[in-house]
Design a protein around this motif. Sequence first.
Motif, short mmCIF file in Angstrom:
data_model
loop_
_atom_site.label_atom_id
_atom_site.label_comp_id
_atom_site.label_asym_id
_atom_site.label_seq_id
_atom_site.Cartn_x
_atom_site.Cartn_y
_atom_site.Cartn_z
N UNK A 1 0.83 -1.21 0.00
CA UNK A 1 0.00 0.00 0.00
C UNK A 1 0.86 1.25 0.00
N UNK A 2 2.01 1.18 0.65
CA UNK A 2 2.91 2.34 0.71
C UNK A 2 3.67 2.55 -0.60
N UNK A 3 3.64 1.56 -1.50
CA UNK A 3 4.47 1.61 -2.71
C UNK A 3 3.68 1.73 -4.00
N UNK A 4 2.41 1.32 -3.98
CA UNK A 4 1.64 1.24 -5.21
C UNK A 4 0.31 1.99 -5.06
N UNK A 5 -0.21 2.54 -6.16
CA UNK A 5 -1.52 3.20 -6.10
C UNK A 5 -2.64 2.16 -6.01
N UNK A 6 -3.81 2.61 -5.64
CA UNK A 6 -4.95 1.70 -5.51
C UNK A 6 -5.25 0.97 -6.82
N UNK A 7 -5.07 1.69 -7.93
CA UNK A 7 -5.37 1.06 -9.22
C UNK A 7 -4.53 -0.18 -9.46
N UNK A 8 -3.29 -0.18 -8.97
CA UNK A 8 -2.43 -1.35 -9.13
C UNK A 8 -3.00 -2.55 -8.39
N UNK B 1 -5.27 -17.18 4.47
CA UNK B 1 -4.13 -17.47 5.33
C UNK B 1 -3.94 -16.40 6.40
N UNK B 2 -3.56 -16.85 7.59
CA UNK B 2 -3.06 -15.92 8.59
C UNK B 2 -1.68 -15.45 8.21
N UNK B 3 -1.02 -14.78 9.11
CA UNK B 3 0.31 -14.24 8.82
C UNK B 3 1.35 -15.35 8.70
N UNK B 4 2.20 -15.26 7.69
CA UNK B 4 3.36 -16.14 7.62
C UNK B 4 4.58 -15.43 7.02
N UNK B 5 4.49 -14.11 6.85
CA UNK B 5 5.62 -13.37 6.27
C UNK B 5 6.82 -13.41 7.22
N UNK B 6 8.05 -13.34 6.66
CA UNK B 6 9.25 -13.45 7.49
C UNK B 6 9.76 -12.12 8.03
N UNK C 1 5.09 -4.16 9.55
CA UNK C 1 5.30 -2.82 9.00
C UNK C 1 4.60 -1.72 9.78
N UNK C 2 3.85 -2.09 10.83
CA UNK C 2 3.16 -1.06 11.61
C UNK C 2 3.44 -1.14 13.10
N UNK C 3 3.78 -2.33 13.62
CA UNK C 3 3.97 -2.50 15.06
C UNK C 3 5.43 -2.85 15.34
N UNK C 4 6.11 -2.02 16.11
CA UNK C 4 7.52 -2.25 16.41
C UNK C 4 7.80 -2.24 17.90
N UNK C 5 6.79 -2.44 18.73
CA UNK C 5 7.00 -2.38 20.18
C UNK C 5 7.72 -3.62 20.70
N UNK C 6 7.61 -4.73 19.96
CA UNK C 6 8.30 -5.97 20.31
C UNK C 6 9.27 -6.34 19.21
N UNK D 1 13.14 -13.00 9.19
CA UNK D 1 14.18 -12.35 8.40
C UNK D 1 13.84 -10.86 8.30
N UNK D 2 14.48 -10.08 9.17
CA UNK D 2 14.18 -8.65 9.22
C UNK D 2 14.54 -7.95 7.92
N UNK D 3 15.41 -8.54 7.12
CA UNK D 3 15.87 -7.90 5.88
C UNK D 3 15.18 -8.44 4.64
N UNK D 4 14.17 -9.27 4.81
CA UNK D 4 13.50 -9.85 3.65
C UNK D 4 12.85 -8.75 2.81
N UNK D 5 13.05 -8.85 1.50
CA UNK D 5 12.43 -7.94 0.54
C UNK D 5 11.76 -8.78 -0.54
#
Length: 316
Positions: free
Chosen positions: A73-80, A169-174, A178-183, A307-311
């Motif tokens: 969402x931060x990188x692409x417009x809604x149309x994409x 699917x629930x979350x499985x990204x490594x 992108x919004x919560x950094x308290x932990x 993997x904190x550096x995953x892209x």
Amino acid sequence: MRVLLTGSSGWLGRYLAPLLARAGHEVIGFDVAPGEHTQVVASVADRAAVEQAFAARRPEAVVHAAALHKPDIARYPRQAFIDVNVTGTLNLLEVAVTAGCDRFLFTSTTSLMISRAIREGRGGEAAWVDEALAPLLPRNIYGVTKLAAERLCRLIHEEQGLSILILRTGRFFPEEDDTHRTLSGENMKANELLHRRLTVEDAADAHLVALERAPELGFDTFILSAPTPFSREDAAELRRDAPAVIARYFPEAADLYARRGWRLPSAIDRVYDAGHAERRLGWRARTDFAAVLDALRTGAPLPFAHDADYVSPKEG
């Protein structure tokens, strides 16, 4: 069978493609980004590219895992999002019908079930999220387009008879949230296995099971998440005092977490119930919160990827 796998260069694709191959399927990887498991580099939004891939490779089934996701969402417009998530799904569905495919899996997301009210924790108890949750009020363009794609899946099934299973699917990204950094990322992922996460290996396994069962089941929607230890009766206390609930199920958790310097969630706003997938699909995630505690107790590696550096390959 010959399986067209979209999103073959992505995080799920890199696990799912070899799993399908080991099960005896011929995998045709289709992704906008090159990758080890990708033979066709193109966008699902490109109708001509989709038609050409079907004509040249003659797939018998489709596993549609490609999408723009919430961090995009931060990188692409809604149309994409509309082009990829909605038009791309329609392209695949229609071409699959024309080509005579007999099954289609759509990788969706539990995110489309989480309204702004649930995300903000309104109300006095944790939301119990199963396939009966209604109304569905997605809070962003990602959820809106995934829900629209799901409804296209239902329409094509009803009109054309194509067997389609939707896997939310629930979350499985490594990567880090992108919004919560308290932990720390590992601490957050461990906590989420209580109520909203699964491993990528379990997500891939669910797709393999669904691919085999699709013609028998015809059409259905399944939430995929690690089995939660909680019951509906815990919902109010989970919002008020999650550590107390966790302590009843896992008396060692607080001490094991303290040794690691981690924190248990003070409150839980939602619980994903994957019971329908277990009962009807015959799938249950192998990795759960107990596996995390076992790793903390024994010093074994954590049972999930971080993997904190995953892209994403499409951004690489």
